[in-house]
Design a protein around this motif. Structure first.
Motif, mmCIF file in Angstrom:
data_model
loop_
_atom_site.group_PDB
_atom_site.id
_atom_site.type_symbol
_atom_site.label_atom_id
_atom_site.label_comp_id
_atom_site.label_asym_id
_atom_site.label_seq_id
_atom_site.Cartn_x
_atom_site.Cartn_y
_atom_site.Cartn_z
ATOM 1 N N VAL A 6 11.246 -1.238 -0.295
ATOM 2 C CA VAL A 6 10.339 -2.358 -0.131
ATOM 3 C C VAL A 6 9.485 -1.857 0.826
ATOM 4 O O VAL A 6 9.871 -1.524 1.947
ATOM 5 N N PHE A 7 8.063 -1.920 0.917
ATOM 6 C CA PHE A 7 7.253 -1.840 1.753
ATOM 7 C C PHE A 7 6.698 -2.840 2.373
ATOM 8 O O PHE A 7 5.832 -4.093 1.574
ATOM 9 N N THR A 8 6.883 -3.286 3.643
ATOM 10 C CA THR A 8 6.177 -4.585 4.413
ATOM 11 C C THR A 8 5.247 -4.155 5.234
ATOM 12 O O THR A 8 5.316 -3.115 5.895
ATOM 13 N N MET A 9 4.290 -4.906 5.442
ATOM 14 C CA MET A 9 2.928 -4.711 6.144
ATOM 15 C C MET A 9 2.470 -6.079 6.894
ATOM 16 O O MET A 9 2.512 -7.022 6.222
ATOM 17 N N LYS A 10 2.174 -6.069 8.003
ATOM 18 C CA LYS A 10 1.300 -7.096 8.763
ATOM 19 C C LYS A 10 -0.159 -7.047 8.287
ATOM 20 O O LYS A 10 -0.687 -6.019 8.466
ATOM 21 N N PHE A 19 -7.725 -10.484 -0.461
ATOM 22 C CA PHE A 19 -7.159 -9.465 -1.365
ATOM 23 C C PHE A 19 -6.365 -10.045 -2.561
ATOM 24 O O PHE A 19 -6.554 -9.824 -3.810
ATOM 25 N N MET A 20 -5.478 -11.281 -2.282
ATOM 26 C CA MET A 20 -4.893 -11.677 -3.354
ATOM 27 C C MET A 20 -5.694 -12.553 -4.417
ATOM 28 O O MET A 20 -5.596 -12.574 -5.512
ATOM 29 N N LYS A 21 -6.725 -13.160 -3.611
ATOM 30 C CA LYS A 21 -7.830 -13.760 -4.804
ATOM 31 C C LYS A 21 -8.522 -12.639 -5.751
ATOM 32 O O LYS A 21 -8.468 -13.002 -7.090
ATOM 33 N N LEU A 22 -8.875 -11.569 -5.177
ATOM 34 C CA LEU A 22 -9.403 -10.653 -6.155
ATOM 35 C C LEU A 22 -8.509 -10.037 -7.116
ATOM 36 O O LEU A 22 -8.863 -9.632 -8.108
ATOM 37 N N ALA A 23 -7.182 -9.698 -6.616
ATOM 38 C CA ALA A 23 -6.061 -9.415 -7.506
ATOM 39 C C ALA A 23 -6.027 -10.125 -8.712
ATOM 40 O O ALA A 23 -5.971 -9.684 -9.742
ATOM 41 N N GLU A 24 -5.839 -11.339 -8.461
ATOM 42 C CA GLU A 24 -5.634 -12.456 -9.332
ATOM 43 C C GLU A 24 -6.797 -12.717 -10.206
ATOM 44 O O GLU A 24 -6.736 -12.566 -11.603
ATOM 45 N N ALA A 25 -8.014 -12.540 -9.941
ATOM 46 C CA ALA A 25 -9.212 -12.717 -10.920
ATOM 47 C C ALA A 25 -9.261 -11.249 -11.774
ATOM 48 O O ALA A 25 -9.699 -11.617 -12.741
ATOM 49 N N PRO A 31 1.132 -5.345 -5.794
ATOM 50 C CA PRO A 31 1.731 -4.129 -6.046
ATOM 51 C C PRO A 31 1.261 -3.043 -6.799
ATOM 52 O O PRO A 31 1.161 -1.849 -6.396
ATOM 53 N N GLN A 32 0.560 -3.416 -7.872
ATOM 54 C CA GLN A 32 -0.197 -2.480 -8.729
ATOM 55 C C GLN A 32 -1.260 -1.891 -8.079
ATOM 56 O O GLN A 32 -1.619 -0.721 -8.071
ATOM 57 N N MET A 38 -2.396 3.550 -2.804
ATOM 58 C CA MET A 38 -1.568 4.999 -2.220
ATOM 59 C C MET A 38 -1.840 6.190 -3.055
ATOM 60 O O MET A 38 -2.047 7.121 -2.446
ATOM 61 N N GLN A 39 -1.996 6.233 -4.309
ATOM 62 C CA GLN A 39 -1.990 7.305 -5.246
ATOM 63 C C GLN A 39 -3.512 8.165 -4.809
ATOM 64 O O GLN A 39 -3.462 9.221 -4.849
#
Length: 84
Positions: A6-10, A19-25, A31-32, A38-39
């Motif tokens: 698990v990777f946790t960040m503040k 970020f979450m809004k854009l990911a959902e859109a 995580p994807q 990261m890649q």
């Protein structure tokens, strides 16, 4: 069963929410997207080292006298283009 790390960040709240809004859109999970980022970072890092090695190798070749002048290179490629 494999356990995945698990990777946790503040994050700042505004950054996370945007970020979450854009990911959902885009219909993608956070995580994807983070895995993709990261890649891409790893690939850029590897490419940077590849280029640094190429430059170091080229400089060593020049220092050892294993190079040609710009004019000679132009002449060689002019000849190649004429053959095509």
């Amino acid at each position: 069963m494999n356990r995945q790390p698990v990777f946790t960040m503040k994050l700042e709240t505004e950054l996370r929410d945007t970020f979450m809004k854009l990911a959902e859109a885009e219909h993608r999970s956070a995580p994807q997207i983070v895995r993709d980022l990261m890649q891409q970072y790893i690939e850029r890092h590897e490419y940077k080292h590849f280029l640094e090695d190429k430059v170091t190798s080229a400089r060593a070749s020049i220092a050892n006298g294993q190079s040609i002048t710009h004019q000679d290179a132009k002449a060689i490629f002019k000849t190649r283009r004429e053959k095509v």
